[in-house]
Design an enzyme around this catalytic site. Structure first.
Site, short mmCIF file in Angstrom:
data_model
loop_
_atom_site.label_atom_id
_atom_site.label_comp_id
_atom_site.label_asym_id
_atom_site.label_seq_id
_atom_site.Cartn_x
_atom_site.Cartn_y
_atom_site.Cartn_z
N GLU A 1 8.23 17.32 14.86
CA GLU A 1 8.64 17.25 13.70
C GLU A 1 8.08 18.22 12.45
O GLU A 1 6.72 18.07 12.42
CB GLU A 1 8.38 15.67 13.03
N GLU B 1 8.35 2.50 11.42
CA GLU B 1 9.32 3.53 11.28
C GLU B 1 8.68 5.03 11.10
O GLU B 1 7.96 5.21 10.17
CB GLU B 1 10.34 3.55 9.95
N CYS C 1 12.42 11.49 7.85
CA CYS C 1 12.34 11.43 9.42
C CYS C 1 13.68 11.36 10.22
O CYS C 1 13.83 11.67 11.52
CB CYS C 1 11.45 10.10 9.99
N LYS D 1 0.81 -1.27 0.01
CA LYS D 1 -0.04 0.00 -0.20
C LYS D 1 1.00 1.10 0.28
O LYS D 1 1.40 1.86 1.01
CB LYS D 1 -1.06 0.01 1.31
#
Length: 509
Positions: free
Chosen positions: A395, A261, A295, A186
């Site tokens: 973030e 992750e 990230c 996906k």
């Protein structure tokens, strides 16, 4: 150059279809979504949007193929041959993949070339693991032969994000297939095209029917039911922490393994013994590669106070030299963020940072000279930032970093570790002992010394705390796509009569 690409692509406006049980198809609902070029804001195609019905079809196909043994029960050597053929095809089609990924996610062509060119070796590495893997014989007490077998799990769901579509997929697809699993992929609904092309190459390489399946669509309509499906034995997800938390809960409901992750707030620690130019070049690379949409990006640059002002001056000059623009221009060094929604979110975070007292060293605005309609932001640096500010904790996922001073080694470690994330960090010093000492105290899954962003198929990739669980790549990933079976063989040729009237001592276990 972008315009030419759009003309050639938009003449047919391709649709990213689903791939289920060996056939490309549209979703049962017939629903489609637009795919946008983030560099221009123009529609470059569509995707067929899957829902729970399509997910069920894909998982069934994967499960049936797994249980048939057409891939799961052949030897590691045979799987390795297919994966090596695929790696060769991947390599032969790199130029097409470079351009397709740049068109789809806006990364400069120089970046996609540098990243995607390494990916065929991920499949070669795990092909080698499959070819050379040996089961362990474990000595146990008594007259027994005891050995451990590693067996594939079954259906694995691989859910990837928009920022590195092919790289993130390769990190999990290679070990999943090498160990004999069947998969349902996906990809992000924003960047489906290179994944579709990769599936076509897998078919050409000889992957059996049903082993690889692909569903496109929104996370809530396709990703959520995939993670929640009881026949999925492992879920791999790359993305935001809160979505990852939800996916982890769904996977835990049916005891699926998971590798997540998730978010990061990377720290780049620069000591005063480091050459200033090297430090500036390294920090720039860490912060702005991929437009900061990674990230592991260096979103917090911690600089020893004795060189703090000199660093700010040199860093500003460097950042101001970064060229943004047309991603297909080889001279472009910074592309757009992925969407208008993402750009709006980032701009709100910049306003909050200013309101909390952070100062802009450079950038902070939407450039007026970028390609029209694209989602561009100037490379942005804040200073006079304190650890409790949002910009120092959350973030951003854009071309934004902060520079913060520290005094002594322990201060740097405390600031670096002072977030809920723990994915990646960098240490810049010429003191060898200090570099290892600091690295050993950083609560991060990956630490680079005098470098950043380095990835290899042999090295485990993943983080601590809210940055996720599990590891991708490396032997750790290979083993995590399997389950262990312990086999114990009585080699005496005799069976103890436990229920005999004899008083002879007997061993129970």
């Amino acid at each position: 150059m972008i315009k030419k690409e759009l003309i050639s692509m938009s003449s047919t406006l391709p649709t990213a279809r689903l791939f289920i049980n060996g056939e490309f198809c549209m979703s049962e609902s017939g629903k489609t979504l637009e795919v946008i070029n983030p560099a221009t804001g123009e529609v470059i195609g569509h995707l067929s949007a899957a829902d729970k019905v399509d997910v069920n079809r894909a998982v069934k196909a994967a499960k049936d193929s797994f249980e048939s043994g057409v891939w799961s029960q052949i030897s590691g050597r045979e799987r390795a041959k297919v994966l090596n053929r695929f790696a060769d095809l991947f390599e032969a089609n790199l130029e097409e993949l470079y351009r397709l990924e740049t068109l789809n996610n806006g990364r400069p062509i120089s970046e996609t070339r540098a990243q995607i060119s390494r990916l065929p070796d991920f499949f070669r590495y795990f092909a080698a693991e499959a070819w050379t893997h040996r089961d362990a014989v474990v000595p146990i007490e008594g007259p027994y032969l005891h050995y451990i077998q590693r067996i594939p799990l079954g259906v694995c769901a691989l859910m990837t994000s928009f920022n590195h579509p092919l790289m993130i997929l390769s990190k999990s697809l290679a070990p999943a297939l090498a160990t004999g699993n069947s998969v349902v992929i996906k990809p992000s609904e924003q960047t489906p095209f290179t994944t579709v092309r990769l599936v076509e190459l897998l078919i050409e390489a000889g992957i059996p029917k049903g082993v690889v399946n692909l569903i496109n669509g929104l996370g809530i309509e396709a990703g959520a039911p995939l993670a929640d499906h009881p026949d999925v034995k492992k879920v791999v997800f790359t993305g935001g922490t809160e979505v990852g938390r939800s996916i982890g809960k769904s996977a835990a409901n049916h005891f699926a393994k998971m590798t997540l992750e998730l978010g990061g707030k990377g720290a780049v620690i620069i000591f005063d013994d480091m050459d200033l130019k090297r430090a500036v070049d390294g920090a720039s690379f860490a912060a702005f590669i991929g437009a900061g949409q990674t990230c592991v990006c260096g979103s917090r640059i911690l600089v020893q106070r004795s060189i703090y002002n000199k660093f700010l001056e040199a860093f500003k000059t460097k950042v101001n030299s970064i060229r943004y623009g047309d991603p297909f221009d080889p001279k472009t060094q910074l592309g757009p963020v992925i969407s208008a929604r993402s750009l709006d979110r980032i701009l709100k975070m910049l306003d909050t940072a200013r309101n909390q007292g952070a100062k802009v060293l450079t950038g902070g605005k939407v450039p007026t000279d970028a390609p029209k309609g694209g989602f561009f932001l100037e490379p942005t640096v804040f200073y006079d930032v304190t650890p409790e500010m949002e910009i120092a904790n959350e973030e951003v996922f854009g071309p934004v970093t902060v520079v913060m001073p520290f005094d002594e080694e322990e201060d740097a470690i405390q600031i670096a570790n002072g977030t809920r994330y723990g994915l990646a960090a960098g240490v810049w010093t010429n003191d060898v002992a200090r570099s290892h000492r600091v690295a050993s105290k950083l609560i991060f899954g990956m630490v680079w010394i005098q470098d950043h962003h380095r990835l290899d198929p042999a090295s485990p990739w993943g983080g601590f705390k809210d940055s996720g669980v599990g590891r991708e790549t490396g032997k750790e990933s290979f083993e995590h796509f399997t389950e262990t079976r312990a086999v114990t063989v009585n080699i005496t040729g005799q069976t103890v009569d436990w229920y005999s009237p004899s008083d002879q001592p007997k061993r129970l276990n």
